[in-house]
Design an enzyme around this catalytic site. Structure first.
Site, PDB file in Angstrom:
ATOM      1  N   SER A 144       0.841  -1.202   0.000  1.00 29.36           N
ATOM      2  CA  SER A 144       0.000   0.000   0.000  1.00 29.36           C
ATOM      3  C   SER A 144       0.868   1.241   0.000  1.00 29.36           C
ATOM      4  O   SER A 144       1.981   1.236   0.551  1.00 29.36           O
ATOM      5  CB  SER A 144      -0.891   0.008   1.244  1.00 29.36           C
ATOM      6  OG  SER A 144      -1.489   1.273   1.439  1.00 29.36           O
ATOM      7  N   TYR A 157      -1.423  -0.150  10.221  1.00 22.95           N
ATOM      8  CA  TYR A 157      -1.488  -0.620   8.838  1.00 22.95           C
ATOM      9  C   TYR A 157      -0.283  -0.126   8.049  1.00 22.95           C
ATOM     10  O   TYR A 157       0.380  -0.908   7.349  1.00 22.95           O
ATOM     11  CB  TYR A 157      -2.787  -0.128   8.192  1.00 22.95           C
ATOM     12  CG  TYR A 157      -2.965  -0.565   6.754  1.00 22.95           C
ATOM     13  CD1 TYR A 157      -3.309  -1.876   6.453  1.00 22.95           C
ATOM     14  CD2 TYR A 157      -2.799   0.336   5.706  1.00 22.95           C
ATOM     15  CE1 TYR A 157      -3.489  -2.288   5.130  1.00 22.95           C
ATOM     16  CE2 TYR A 157      -2.976  -0.067   4.388  1.00 22.95           C
ATOM     17  CZ  TYR A 157      -3.321  -1.373   4.105  1.00 22.95           C
ATOM     18  OH  TYR A 157      -3.486  -1.769   2.801  1.00 22.95           O
TER      19      TYR A 157
END
Length: 246
Positions: A144, A157
């Site tokens: 990501s 995250y």
């Protein structure tokens, strides 16, 4: 006509929905037999139905990836049945909390790291011998942009994806002189449940679909893919090399 991935075995994690689901279907259409891993039996059965519609085949593995012994048993089972693994797509991941760093409980942080980092570490440990038995082992991990942007309020995250990137890059260097190729894929904003959770006010119709993204993952799993230790950015449609900070 021979399919691109005919007679190849592909393990896909997080295969019951989103990018993992779409990638499993795309790989199956290219000829691969899919070993589909996810927590939800129902989602896996839906995937199996879709794969069979196009004449493909799949092995369903209901497994929580925090079960490290379960991953080891899966590796042993694949060795016994196939003696190799051609493709590993490390897609499974959790978003975790949207909160300032100081407000996040340690257990919550550890839960995110367990799925996004430790599970992939165990997959590497258990699947590397099988991938090396392939004539062209390929591993792709889904990352990501949060990893390098250090996005606020999703620190577990972001930290987990940064750790995953470093883990995959180190593995790529260790295996550079073998037939195994290891790379990262950043899909960017995609129409998934995770994205909807993070951005509830966003119009999903403005985002590209997991099916569109999956079409770009398939070539990275093919025997003729030669790059390793690279980062494919879907939004810019470009393959990038990592560089040290200026």
């Amino acid at each position: 006509m021979t399919k691109l991935l005919a007679n190849r075995i592909a393990l896909v994690t997080g295969a019951s929905r989103g990018i993992g689901y779409a990638t499993a279907i795309a790989l199956a259409k290219a000829g691969a037999h899919i070993v589909a891993v996810a927590r939800t039996q129902g989602g896996l059965e839906e995937l199996d139905d879709e794969i069979r519609k196009d004449g493909g085949s799949a092995t369903l593995v209901p497994l929580n990836l925090t079960d490290s012994d379960g991953i080891a048993r899966l590796g042993a089972g694949l060795h016994e049945r196939y003696g190799k693994l051609d493709i590993l797509v490390g897609n499974a991941g959790v978003l975790g909390p949207s909160s300032p760093v100081g407000h996040i409980e340690l257990k919550t942080f550890n839960d995110v790291m367990a799925v996004n980092v430790s599970a992939n570490f165990q997959l590497i440990r258990c699947m590397e011998p099988l991938l090396k038995q392939s004539d062209a082992g390929r591993a792709v991990f889904i990352t990501s942009g949060a990893a390098n942007k250090a996005t606020a309020y999703v620190s577990p995250y972001a930290a987990s994806k940064a750790a995953l990137e470093t883990l995959a890059r180190a593995w790529a260097q260790e295996t550079a002189n073998t037939k195994l190729r290891v790379n990262l894929f950043n899909p960017g904003p995609v129409r998934t449940r995770m994205r909807a959770t993070l951005m509830p006010g966003e119009d999903p119709a403005t985002l590209e679909t997991p099916e569109q993204v999956a079409e770009f993952i398939v070539p990275m799993c093919a025997p003729d893919w030669t790059e390793t230790g690279k980062f494919y950015d879907y939004k810019s449609r470009s393959l990038m090399s990592f560089r040290s900070p200026a």
